[in-house]
Design a protein around this motif. Sequence first.
Motif, short mmCIF file in Angstrom:
data_model
loop_
_atom_site.label_atom_id
_atom_site.label_comp_id
_atom_site.label_asym_id
_atom_site.label_seq_id
_atom_site.Cartn_x
_atom_site.Cartn_y
_atom_site.Cartn_z
N ALA A 26 24.36 60.41 113.70
CA ALA A 26 24.06 59.97 112.34
C ALA A 26 25.18 59.08 111.80
N ALA A 27 26.42 59.49 112.02
CA ALA A 27 27.56 58.69 111.55
C ALA A 27 27.59 57.33 112.24
N GLU A 28 27.30 57.31 113.54
CA GLU A 28 27.26 56.04 114.27
C GLU A 28 26.18 55.12 113.72
N LEU A 29 25.04 55.66 113.39
CA LEU A 29 23.96 54.85 112.81
C LEU A 29 24.39 54.24 111.48
N LEU A 30 25.05 55.04 110.65
CA LEU A 30 25.51 54.54 109.35
C LEU A 30 26.52 53.42 109.53
N ARG A 31 27.41 53.57 110.52
CA ARG A 31 28.38 52.50 110.80
C ARG A 31 27.66 51.24 111.29
N ALA A 32 26.71 51.41 112.20
CA ALA A 32 25.98 50.27 112.76
C ALA A 32 25.21 49.52 111.68
N LEU A 33 24.74 50.24 110.68
CA LEU A 33 23.97 49.62 109.60
C LEU A 33 24.87 49.11 108.47
N ASP A 34 26.18 49.33 108.59
CA ASP A 34 27.11 49.01 107.51
C ASP A 34 26.58 49.58 106.20
N ALA A 35 26.25 50.86 106.26
CA ALA A 35 25.62 51.55 105.13
C ALA A 35 26.54 51.59 103.92
N PRO A 36 25.96 51.60 102.73
CA PRO A 36 26.78 51.73 101.53
C PRO A 36 27.54 53.06 101.55
N PRO A 37 28.80 53.06 101.14
CA PRO A 37 29.58 54.30 101.12
C PRO A 37 28.91 55.42 100.32
N ARG A 38 28.26 55.08 99.22
CA ARG A 38 27.58 56.10 98.40
C ARG A 38 26.51 56.81 99.22
N LEU A 39 25.81 56.09 100.07
CA LEU A 39 24.78 56.70 100.92
C LEU A 39 25.41 57.69 101.88
N ALA A 40 26.51 57.31 102.52
CA ALA A 40 27.18 58.22 103.45
C ALA A 40 27.66 59.47 102.73
N ALA A 41 28.20 59.31 101.53
CA ALA A 41 28.67 60.47 100.77
C ALA A 41 27.51 61.37 100.40
N HIS A 42 26.38 60.78 100.00
CA HIS A 42 25.20 61.57 99.66
C HIS A 42 24.70 62.35 100.88
N LEU A 43 24.62 61.68 102.01
CA LEU A 43 24.12 62.34 103.21
C LEU A 43 25.04 63.48 103.63
N ARG A 44 26.34 63.31 103.44
CA ARG A 44 27.26 64.42 103.76
C ARG A 44 27.04 65.61 102.85
N ALA A 45 26.79 65.36 101.57
CA ALA A 45 26.56 66.45 100.62
C ALA A 45 25.28 67.21 100.97
N VAL A 46 24.22 66.49 101.29
CA VAL A 46 22.95 67.13 101.64
C VAL A 46 23.08 67.86 102.97
N HIS A 47 23.76 67.24 103.93
CA HIS A 47 23.99 67.87 105.23
C HIS A 47 24.76 69.18 105.07
N GLU A 48 25.75 69.19 104.19
CA GLU A 48 26.53 70.41 103.95
C GLU A 48 25.64 71.54 103.46
N VAL A 49 24.76 71.23 102.53
CA VAL A 49 23.84 72.25 102.00
C VAL A 49 22.87 72.69 103.09
N ALA A 50 22.36 71.75 103.87
CA ALA A 50 21.45 72.11 104.96
C ALA A 50 22.14 73.03 105.96
N TYR A 51 23.41 72.76 106.24
CA TYR A 51 24.17 73.62 107.14
C TYR A 51 24.21 75.05 106.59
N GLY A 52 24.49 75.18 105.31
CA GLY A 52 24.51 76.50 104.70
C GLY A 52 23.15 77.19 104.77
N LEU A 53 22.09 76.44 104.58
CA LEU A 53 20.74 77.01 104.66
C LEU A 53 20.43 77.53 106.06
#
Length: 196
Positions: A26-53
């Motif tokens: 997932a991180a590699e895809l975001l780098r390849a797409l030159d994704a907006p930093p806000r998107l990466a931060a959002h995905l990390r926050a959601v991923h963290e909650v999913a991990y807890g679930l």
Amino acid sequence: MTSPDLLHRALHDPGDPPLRPLPHRAAELLRALDAPPRLAAHLRAVHEVAYGLVEWLARRHPQLPLDREAVLFGAATHDIGKAVHTAELSGPGSAHEEAGRELLLAHGVAPHLARFAATHASWTAPDVTVEDLLVSLADKAWKNKRVTELEDLVVGALAEASGRTAWEEFLDLDDLLTDVGEGAEERLAFQGAYPV
């Protein structure tokens, strides 16, 4: 700082409280797409909650058939279409959903993993799985948003798997989501620290 520097920070900043890194692919895809930093931060926050679930489910419902890695990858990429539809990072819109699925497929992601980009906002579809529901739930719970219809579907799946009443399952899930909600301000601040 340049955008790649900010993207690197969004992907690697430990956060406070700490957020887990995204799955490598997932991180590699975001780098390849030159994704907006806000998107990466959002995905990390959601991923963290999913991990807890998924950790909570492994402890409380080990009998529930669940593709843990699919949930985590889905949470880490569910909004990847916003790399193309950047206006949807700060405003409403659903164009990112199908665009995200197509983007993931174009980058060689298997269909069973790419689907979360399209399904994370359509939890009432007839072929929805428990994995789809969990990605959708994480995408709401990360910011302490409660959606009764979605939670009822998760409760139903848990009750069916456990043989317990829906009410018992609701009480347990409600406790978990209340705990998750207590970290929403920090996750929102982490996301907000990065530009669109």
